[in-house]
Design an enzyme around this catalytic site. Structure first.
Site, mmCIF file in Angstrom:
data_model
loop_
_atom_site.group_PDB
_atom_site.id
_atom_site.type_symbol
_atom_site.label_atom_id
_atom_site.label_comp_id
_atom_site.label_asym_id
_atom_site.label_seq_id
_atom_site.Cartn_x
_atom_site.Cartn_y
_atom_site.Cartn_z
ATOM 1 N N SER A 76 -3.441 -45.600 -12.530
ATOM 2 C CA SER A 76 -2.667 -46.717 -11.993
ATOM 3 C C SER A 76 -1.666 -47.225 -13.020
ATOM 4 C CB SER A 76 -3.609 -47.853 -11.593
ATOM 5 O OG SER A 76 -2.899 -49.047 -11.349
ATOM 6 N N TYR B 213 -9.991 -53.898 -13.141
ATOM 7 C CA TYR B 213 -9.498 -52.731 -12.399
ATOM 8 C C TYR B 213 -8.705 -51.819 -13.323
ATOM 9 C CZ TYR B 213 -6.470 -49.977 -9.363
ATOM 10 O OH TYR B 213 -5.779 -48.946 -8.785
#
Length: 342
Positions: free
Chosen positions: A128, A153
């Site tokens: 990501s 995350y």
């Protein structure tokens, strides 16, 4: 025909990748746990587009279930793995951290073990843009340090890259990590800005605009993402041996390991994004201006030179064209949502 395992096949990117692979004649083994982080019905509706196709097989499995994951790899012996399943969401990780350790850490270990035991030819997995965290230098480059994540995350995605490198080094598994930059398009996630803003505008509700709209995102259309992923499949990474001091480039290794950014390379101001969406919908948005939220970054901007050099990746879809395609899909799908709600 290749046997390709796609995790998160009922998810946004996983659905589109699976659909294109099937069109190309490959056998796709899809898995997803169909969790309720967002609409399970949307996930089932995506699957309904895939399941009639003869080369598609689906199993509802949780990544964190070791026994079930071992069975999946043993039963199907995939040649290629495209790992897109994960617990997503930056803000959700502030309230539900254990969901991220279960899926993104324990689950990823099960993927790596499956690839090791089956001698998978190529593992392509989702990282990501959030791994860049507190980095200030733009555009974000895979040669930059990513040791300052701003959310759990992001930290789990960075951990995935480290875990993949370890298995690539120890067992020779060719691993390619892709740092996705703000993917949008038809069948997109309801928790992402494109869907969330569209739904609110159509319902006459205000939209939350963080940092008073002073943010930029490298919005990347789904078709461009799929093109990049599929271009990489036949190009398993090779050990980097040309430069004896290879450690100066953290995106490569003496193991068969590689990291790429995959984005649009054209960041868009959030307020222009909203203005364009308003034009596509023919409606104005009520804006609820709010401060920057914990875990958010002000700007994302992908340096994609290495991916372009490796496989010729070049995004083709403008934000105006991409948002119009999303709105066209949303307006055709929304009656289904309303019928389900009734």
């Amino acid at each position: 025909m290749r046997r390709i395992l796609v995790t998160g096949a009922a998810g946004f990117i996983g659905y589109h990748v699976s659909h294109t692979l099937l069109q190309q004649g490959h056998a796709v083994i899809g898995m997803d746990n169909l969790n309720d982080y967002y609409s399970v019905q949307l996930k089932r509706d995506r699957l309904a587009q895939l399941q009639p196709q003869p080369n598609f097989t689906f199993h509802k499995i949780d990544l964190a279930n070791r026994a079930h994951m071992e069975w999946l790899f043993t039963a199907y012996q995939p040649e290629i793995v495209i790992h897109l399943a994960a617990q997503a969401g930056v803000r959700y990780s502030l309230q539900n951290p254990h969901a991220y350790t279960d899926s993104n850490l324990v689950g990823f270990l099960h993927i790596l073990e499956g690839c090791r035991n089956c001698q998978v030819e190529h593992l392509v997995y989702a990282s990501s843009s959030s791994v860049y965290g507190a980095n200030q230098k733009q555009p974000f480059s895979t040669q930059h340090n990513v040791d300052h994540p701003l959310s759990l995350y992001a930290a789990t995605k960075k951990a995935n890259e480290l875990m993949a490198h370890t298995y690539s080094h120890l067992y020779g598994i060719p691993c390619t990590g892709l740092r996705f930059f703000t993917v949008y398009g038809p069948w997109g996630r309801p928790d992402m800005a494109t869907y969330k803003f569209t739904e609110a505008i159509m319902s006459g509700r205000p939209i939350d605009v963080y940092n008073n709209g002073k943010m930029r995102r490298d919005f990347t259309y789904i078709d461009d993402i799929v093109d990049g992923v599929l271009r990489l499949l036949p190009h398993a990474p090779q050990p980097h041996t040309a430069d004896p001091d290879w450690t100066t480039d953290p995106s490569t290794s003496q193991a068969p390991f590689r990291i790429y950014n995959i984005g649009n390379n054209q960041p868009v101001d959030l307020l222009y994004f909203i203005e364009t969406l308003e034009d596509c919908l023919g409606r104005s948005a009520q804006k609820n201006l709010m401060p920057l939220q914990p875990g958010d970054v002000l700007e994302t901007y992908a340096d994609i030179d290495s991916l372009t050099e490796a496989v010729g990746f070049q995004p083709q879809t403008s934000i105006e064209e991409g948002l119009q395609r999303f709105v066209d899909w949303y307006l055709s799908y929304r009656p289904m949502e309303q019928a389900i709600a009734c």
